[in-house]
Design a protein around this motif. Structure first.
Motif, PDB file in Angstrom:
ATOM      1  N   ALA A   1      -0.565  44.867  19.550  1.00 56.25           N
ATOM      2  CA  ALA A   1      -1.732  45.090  18.701  1.00 56.25           C
ATOM      3  C   ALA A   1      -1.354  46.097  17.621  1.00 56.25           C
ATOM      4  O   ALA A   1      -0.499  45.814  16.796  1.00 56.25           O
ATOM      5  CB  ALA A   1      -2.913  45.558  19.545  1.00 56.25           C
TER       6      ALA A   1
ATOM      7  N   ASP B   1      -4.320  47.524  24.997  1.00 57.40           N
ATOM      8  CA  ASP B   1      -4.419  47.161  23.586  1.00 57.40           C
ATOM      9  C   ASP B   1      -5.847  46.743  23.240  1.00 57.40           C
ATOM     10  O   ASP B   1      -6.595  46.239  24.084  1.00 57.40           O
ATOM     11  CB  ASP B   1      -3.440  46.032  23.261  1.00 57.40           C
ATOM     12  CG  ASP B   1      -2.019  46.536  23.116  1.00 57.40           C
ATOM     13  OD1 ASP B   1      -1.828  47.612  22.510  1.00 57.40           O
ATOM     14  OD2 ASP B   1      -1.091  45.871  23.609  1.00 57.40           O
TER      15      ASP B   1
ATOM     16  N   ARG C   1      -9.489  41.950  19.755  1.00 57.82           N
ATOM     17  CA  ARG C   1      -9.672  41.700  18.326  1.00 57.82           C
ATOM     18  C   ARG C   1     -11.146  41.762  17.924  1.00 57.82           C
ATOM     19  O   ARG C   1     -12.001  41.077  18.488  1.00 57.82           O
ATOM     20  CB  ARG C   1      -9.097  40.337  17.953  1.00 57.82           C
ATOM     21  CG  ARG C   1      -9.152  40.038  16.454  1.00 57.82           C
ATOM     22  CD  ARG C   1      -8.439  38.742  16.147  1.00 57.82           C
ATOM     23  NE  ARG C   1      -7.018  38.829  16.477  1.00 57.82           N
ATOM     24  CZ  ARG C   1      -6.186  37.793  16.467  1.00 57.82           C
ATOM     25  NH1 ARG C   1      -6.644  36.587  16.142  1.00 57.82           N
ATOM     26  NH2 ARG C   1      -4.911  37.956  16.779  1.00 57.82           N
TER      27      ARG C   1
ATOM     28  N   GLY D   1      -5.946  43.202  16.830  1.00 54.85           N
ATOM     29  CA  GLY D   1      -6.058  43.236  18.283  1.00 54.85           C
ATOM     30  C   GLY D   1      -5.749  41.892  18.930  1.00 54.85           C
ATOM     31  O   GLY D   1      -5.504  40.880  18.268  1.00 54.85           O
TER      32      GLY D   1
END
Length: 272
Positions: A47, A72, A75, A82
């Motif tokens: 990410a 991470d 998105r 992400g």
């Protein structure tokens, strides 16, 4: 490996049902860097991190840790780089490969999510349960009504899949009355739903107020000392955070990541 460790700084014992973080009130139970077994908030090149999973794992082992949680970002508009679900599945395959190459070191796959404006989460329960742990983050209180933000956080902490209230929760924990959040309400919800609250280990933070951390300890809420490392070299910041927590009176039994990886995995499975 950090060597400032003594027999009397061993974590307070925890039974199989993992009671709330109630420390023994003895000076030798204050948390030390040697008590920290792993880190649960770090980011990789999958990410917005700077380094590969392999580099993050290697560095964590070099500084004497027993496990590493990769968390991470999922998105979103705020995190366009992400993970989506397909990338998360491929990332899981790499984590499993690294586990085989490093059998004495545990690697957990988490995810960091931004809560929705109403405090709900952007993934369904089945998907949330697929990750080893979930960190929920919140927007800074720029323009937010404090009551609305507090309600958002309380709803998120009540989700059984949420393991840690994350950044900028760490900063809120250390801002005292300036936080713009009703921390007592947040910590009451965290205590009820057995959710840990992150304490940032960022050495750049200034004017720290540890009153909320002391309140969390009194209420039996676990704290996770976290560097939120976006590069391998920043993993070591956990030592700074731990020294600061010790000087503030935080006890070993109140810190989530003093658990070894067996204890931690059992703890994370609660309610799932």
């Amino acid at each position: 490996m950090y060597s400032d460790c003594h027999d009397d700084c061993a974590p307070a014992p925890r039974d199989e049902v993992f009671p709330a973080a109630v420390p023994e009130s003895a000076a030798d139970q204050l948390v030390r860097p040697c008590d920290i077994k792993g880190i649960l908030h770090s980011h990789s090149r999958w990410a917005d991190g700077a380094h590969s999973l392999s580099s993050m794992v290697s560095t964590a082992q070099e500084i004497g840790l027993e496990y590493l949680g990769i968390s991470d970002h999922f998105r979103t508009v705020a995190h366009p780089d992400g993970l989506d679900l397909n990338a998360a599945r491929v990332q899981r395959q790499e984590i499993e490969r690294l586990r085989l190459l490093n059998p004495a070191f545990d690697i957990l796959q988490g995810v960091e999510l931004d809560a929705n404006p109403d405090g709900s989460l952007p993934l369904d329960d089945a998907t949330l349960g697929w990750f080893d742990f979930v960190i929920v983050s919140f927007p800074a209180n720029g323009g937010w009504d404090p009551q609305r933000l507090t309600n958002q956080i309380v709803r998120a902490v009540s989700n059984p899949h949420v393991a840690i209230l994350g950044k900028p929760m760490g900063e809120f924990m250390l801002q005292g009355a300036k936080a713009g959040v009703d921390m007592r309400r947040v910590l009451e919800a965290a205590a009820e739903h057995r959710t840990a609250v992150e304490v940032t280990a960022n050495p750049c933070c200034a004017e720290l107020d540890w009153s909320n951390c002391k309140l969390a300890q009194e209420m039996g809420v676990y704290m996770a000392i976290s560097p939120d490392a976006h590069r391998a070299a920043r993993l070591v910041d956990y030592r700074h955070g731990t020294e600061m927590a010790r000087s503030a009176g935080v006890c070993c039994g109140s810190v989530l990541n003093t658990m070894d990886h067996f204890e931690l995995r059992r703890y994370l499975m609660r309610g799932r």
